[in-house]
Every structure is written in C-alpha cells, then in structure tokens.
Design an enzyme around this catalytic site. Structure first.
Site, mmCIF file in Angstrom:
data_model
loop_
_atom_site.group_PDB
_atom_site.id
_atom_site.type_symbol
_atom_site.label_atom_id
_atom_site.label_comp_id
_atom_site.label_asym_id
_atom_site.label_seq_id
_atom_site.Cartn_x
_atom_site.Cartn_y
_atom_site.Cartn_z
ATOM 1 N N TYR A 72 0.835 -1.203 0.000
ATOM 2 C CA TYR A 72 0.000 0.000 0.000
ATOM 3 C C TYR A 72 0.870 1.254 0.000
ATOM 4 C CZ TYR A 72 -3.989 2.989 1.074
ATOM 5 O OH TYR A 72 -4.962 3.963 1.014
ATOM 6 N N PHE A 124 -7.601 19.272 -25.151
ATOM 7 C CA PHE A 124 -8.198 17.953 -25.331
ATOM 8 C C PHE A 124 -9.572 17.935 -24.654
ATOM 9 C CE2 PHE A 124 -8.577 13.386 -24.112
ATOM 10 C CZ PHE A 124 -8.636 12.884 -25.393
ATOM 11 N N ASP A 125 -10.465 17.043 -25.090
ATOM 12 C CA ASP A 125 -11.853 17.097 -24.582
ATOM 13 C C ASP A 125 -11.974 16.907 -23.067
ATOM 14 O OD1 ASP A 125 -11.197 14.425 -25.022
ATOM 15 O OD2 ASP A 125 -13.222 13.816 -25.502
ATOM 16 N N ASP A 215 0.149 19.304 -21.231
ATOM 17 C CA ASP A 215 -0.659 18.097 -21.298
ATOM 18 C C ASP A 215 0.177 17.189 -22.200
ATOM 19 O OD1 ASP A 215 -2.387 16.065 -21.786
ATOM 20 O OD2 ASP A 215 -4.069 17.305 -22.417
ATOM 21 N N ALA A 217 0.530 13.872 -23.054
ATOM 22 C CA ALA A 217 0.185 12.492 -23.434
ATOM 23 C C ALA A 217 1.103 11.928 -24.526
ATOM 24 C CB ALA A 217 -1.272 12.424 -23.894
ATOM 25 N N LYS A 258 -0.825 6.611 -23.478
ATOM 26 C CA LYS A 258 -0.308 6.970 -24.801
ATOM 27 C C LYS A 258 1.204 6.695 -24.791
ATOM 28 C CE LYS A 258 -4.496 8.873 -24.829
ATOM 29 N NZ LYS A 258 -4.670 10.169 -24.280
ATOM 30 N N HIS A 450 -20.173 12.432 -26.496
ATOM 31 C CA HIS A 450 -19.829 11.505 -27.579
ATOM 32 C C HIS A 450 -19.739 10.047 -27.148
ATOM 33 C CE1 HIS A 450 -16.176 13.034 -25.745
ATOM 34 N NE2 HIS A 450 -15.527 11.965 -26.148
HETATM 35 C C1 LIG Z 1 -5.851 10.847 -23.632
HETATM 36 C C2 LIG Z 1 -5.603 12.246 -23.336
HETATM 37 C C3 LIG Z 1 -6.039 12.828 -22.131
HETATM 38 C C4 LIG Z 1 -6.862 12.078 -21.104
HETATM 39 O O1 LIG Z 1 -6.253 10.936 -20.671
HETATM 40 P P1 LIG Z 1 -7.033 9.616 -20.224
HETATM 41 O O2 LIG Z 1 -5.967 8.677 -19.832
HETATM 42 O O3 LIG Z 1 -7.842 9.151 -21.383
HETATM 43 O O4 LIG Z 1 -7.916 9.990 -19.082
HETATM 44 C C5 LIG Z 1 -5.736 14.153 -21.917
HETATM 45 N N1 LIG Z 1 -5.059 14.872 -22.828
HETATM 46 C C6 LIG Z 1 -4.630 14.343 -23.988
HETATM 47 C C7 LIG Z 1 -3.866 15.180 -24.946
HETATM 48 C C8 LIG Z 1 -4.898 13.024 -24.284
HETATM 49 O O5 LIG Z 1 -4.489 12.520 -25.448
#
Ligand SMILES: *Cc1c(COP(=O)(O)O)cnc(C)c1O
Length: 458
Positions: A72, A124-125, A215, A217, A258, A450
């Site tokens: 943990y 991003f969404d 961000d 990813a 990613k 979506h």
């Molecule tokens: C996928 C993604 C997110 C969100 O990540 P999740 O792991 O799906 O929650 C945020 N920003 C970008 C640019 C992404 O590609």
C-alpha cells in the site's frame, strides 16, 4: 539493392481478431445506436478507435508486471516509477493517478476556480471538460494554420503568441491559473509543437507571471517531430529533446496510456512545492495514497520501463512512420486527409470527403459509420459530436474541422493491416457521392456526450 524499412521488434504473442460480413455490421451498428463506442470489440476487425491504452507492451514491461510490489505504501514499483519520471521529465515532484483525466482532476482541483480562463492550443476534450466543469473557460490560442487541412506547416500545434498575449492583456493575472500546451496537439490532429514556440510561450508566461503546464500524453512523438523537423535538433537524442521541452514549463499532466506504453495509468509532475502539497490532498481524496494513486504496483513498474522505451528513437521511428505509411497510401488514393500526417493517427477531412451531407447531420460521424460498415474498421468522430454544446447557450458548437480519426495503436498492427484500411477507405471514397444524408441525435448526456450519444439514421 537498398534494404526496405522493417520494424525493430518481433512478435512473441498473438491475439486473434474476427472478420465479419457487411450484413452483420449493418445490423450491429444499428443495434449500437450508430455510436461506435457502443460496439463490442469482437464486432470490430481493425480497431482504430484510439491509441489510448491499446498498445502492446514489451517483454521487459511484462517482466515488471511479474515483480510488481503491491504494498500500500512505499512500494519498490513506485520508487522505480518515481526515478524514471524524474530522469525523463526532470520535474521535482510526482503523483501517480489512474489515467490522464484523473491527473487533470487532481491538478485542476488545486488550481482552477470559477470564472478562471485557461489558454492553450486546442485543449483535449477531457481537459476542456475539467475546466468547464469548474465553470472556467478554455481559450483556444492555436495558430490559424492548424485549421486548414491542406496547408503544410511543420508545427501545426503551435500556440499563436498574439492570441495568447490578447488573453493575458484582457484578464487580470489572478484569473489565469496557468497556460496549458498539449504535446502533440491532439485536437488539432496529433500535430507537434516546436521547441522555439514552447520557449516563446514560456518567456511570455514568465513576463506575465503565469505558470506553464504541459498536457504531455504524446510528449515522445512530439520530440520525434522536433528531431525530424526543427533546425538544430537533428543530432540531439529524443531524451535530450524531451528534457529540454519540459525545462520550459512548471509541470505536466499525462495520460500514460499513450506515450507511457501502458494500458492504464497517468501522473502529475511539477516543480512548485506548494502546488504539489495542495494536489497531494486531492490525490489522496480522489485517487489513493500518494505512492500508488490509483495504479497497481505492477502497472507502475511497466510504466517506468515504458517511459524509457517510448523515448528511444528506433521505437518512435517505427511508430510514427507506420502512421505516415497509411497516410501516404490514402493520399495516393486521393482520399482527403489532414497534412502533414499526425504522430499517432491519420485524420480524414469529412468536409472535403462528404460535403454532400449537411453539418447539422454530423457528416464526420456518418463517414466513421460508413467505414465500419464497409471494412469493419472502427475510427472516431472528431467534429461536431465531440465539440459538444456550448455550456451557456446549449447550442451545437460547429468546429472548423470535421474529422474522422484513425488512431493507430502502438506496436499492434502490421503494414498489411494498414493496406487493408487504405483499401476499405478507397471503396468508401469511390461511393461518396451517393451519401446525401446523415444522422440525428435522439439521446445525449449534458457533458462529454460523444461516449454515450444515440443516433438515428436520416
Ligand atoms: C488521452 C488524453 C487525455 C486524457 O487521458 P485519459 O488517460 O484518457 O484519461 C488528456 N489529454 C490528452 C492530450 C490526451 O491525449
């Protein structure tokens, strides 16, 4: 004879995928209310819905899965990940989370308040969702070139400094908690951001005393494009470029699904001790104790290795060039796609592909459905459906681009699969003039519709 390109890996384990008939797919997509998210995966032959958490792990990563420490508190897997994050990103503090949006939720809980403004390059969404959920506004400052799919620009994800400055000038400093640069810019089509642009944004942010976050990813794919396209970076390693990019910011959130090369996970990394302390409280509340934050020990071990593998040139070359191979095939077939090709996906330009379908009838969604029916291939709409309604007027937002994204999972499909996808799309393209009508929404959620929206065919 010059030797052709070949992938720098071989296959140790296979997963069967199922073919189906067009008649079956017509029935299945209707039952799924014409929402591709509603299809069970055995009804899909080639799944290009997302590159998120769908990649193949290496034998080294699987080895880590076996020796994961599930304690943990204070597990050795956490320590491995902490070390790897520090080495790759250079940021001082780090908090694991179960995925990218969880990292956003934790960090934004500490930083974003009602009435705030968060500028960036096509958020991003989920990022936008987490900003708007807090009654704040995401302001898109991407360069205009990003919105014309035929313009060739090496860094279409770049931030327009004039637009950013206008935001800085028109709001008090307290209302702008940070700027967020998405690398690569997902919503603009997996397009990279240059070091020069990041540096300039960083300088402007410092001038106005506003923190800069990433961000991140697809930070590794972004670094690959920098190496390939930006003057002065040809001889730098991916790891050096990654380090430099992050050195211009104050912190990052990442979806490790990613460029972390794992199936689940994410984290926050940053330099500010105060923000780290605040975020820690939210991490414990929403995710779990700070040495696991929603991740298994074994997953943290796999991520520690994944970050290292994802920032190796040979891997990135095979990854990005496979995507470009599909893109080039489509160009050869005259199918309208966004150029230059994105790092993780090819984007079909539905405005050029099916202009005969009205935008009010979700033409990109209609194109994604047709590709499924013809080839059993699952892509995803990045257009009006994804853009959602304006939170204040509740009217549909019509984005400049109506795209269908074909995201390529990492290390998962072969070049033959790419040939199959291209051939199916050529067949869809050859019958495009017959498409006159699209779909109508019969049910939708108030935010991020979506995933669950239901359609009927017009
Ligand atoms: C996928 C993604 C997110 C969100 O990540 P999740 O792991 O799906 O929650 C945020 N920003 C970008 C640019 C992404 O590609």
């Amino acid at each position: 004879m010059e030797l052709p390109y070949a992938e720098p890996y071989k296959i140790k384990m296979v997963e069967h995928i199922k073919r189906s008939t067009k008649e079956q797919r017509l029935k299945w997509i209707k039952e799924a209310n014409y929402n591709l998210f509603n299809l069970s995966s055995d009804k899909v032959f080639i799944d290009l819905l997302t590159d998120s958490g769908t990649g193949a792990m290496s034998d080294q990563q699987w080895a880590e899965m076996m020796i994961g420490d599930e304690s943990y508190a204070g597990s050795s897997s956490f320590k491995k990940l902490k070390k790897s994050v520090k080495k790759i990103t250079g940021f001082k503090y780090f908090l694991p989370t179960h995925q990218g949006r969880a990292a956003e939720n934790v960090l934004f809980s500490a930083l974003v308040k009602e009435g705030d403004v968060v500028p960036g390059n096509s958020h991003f969404d989920t990022t936008k969702g987490h900003i708007e959920f807090r009654k704040a506004t995401a302001v898109d400052c991407t360069i205009d070139e990003a919105f014309d799919t035929s313009i060739i620009h090496p860094f279409k994800g770049n931030v327009d400094l004039k637009k950013l400055k206008t935001v800085f000038e028109s709001h008090p400093k307290e209302k702008i908690p940070f700027v967020i640069i998405t690398i690569t810019c997902n919503s603009a089509g997996g397009q990279p951001v240059s070091v020069q642009n990041i540096k300039e944004v960083s300088t402007l942010c410092k001038q106005y005393e506003i923190p800069l976050y990433f961000d991140a990813a697809r930070f590794a794919e972004n670094a690959y494009f920098i190496k390939k396209r930006e003057i002065g970076y040809q001889d730098k390693t991916i790891k050096e470029i990654v380090k430099e990019v992050f050195s211009y910011g104050d912190g990052m959130t990442i979806s490790a699904k990613k460029d972390g090369l794992v199936n689940m996970g994410g984290f926050i990394a940053l330099n500010d001790k105060e923000v780290f302390k605040q975020a820690t409280v939210f991490n414990i509340m929403f995710e779990g104790f700070i040495t696991y934050g929603g991740m298994n020990g074994r997953d943290m071990g796999a991520l520690a290795v994944g970050l290292n593998e994802a920032t190796e040139f040979n891997y990135l070359e095979s990854r990005v060039e496979q995507v470009a191979y599909l893109g080039q095939k489509l160009v050869d077939y005259c199918v309208p796609v966004q150029k230059p090709f994105g790092g993780h996906a090819i984007f079909l330009d539905a405005n050029k592909f099916v202009p005969t379908i009205p935008r009010e009838e979700y033409r990109a969604q209609a194109l994604a459905i047709e590709l499924y029916i013809v080839g059993g291939i699952r892509g995803v709409e990045i257009g009006t459906v994804l853009a959602d309604r304006d939170p204040f007027t509740r009217k549909n937002r019509f984005p400049e681009l109506e795209l269908v994204r074909l995201a390529i999972p990492r290390r998962t499909y072969s070049y033959n699969h790419m040939d199959y996808v291209a051939a199916a799309l050529k067949n869809v393209y050859d019958t495009r003039k017959e498409a006159k009508s699209g779909y109508v929404i019969v049910d939708e959620a108030p935010i991020m519709r979506h995933f669950t929206v239901k359609f009927e065919k017009l």
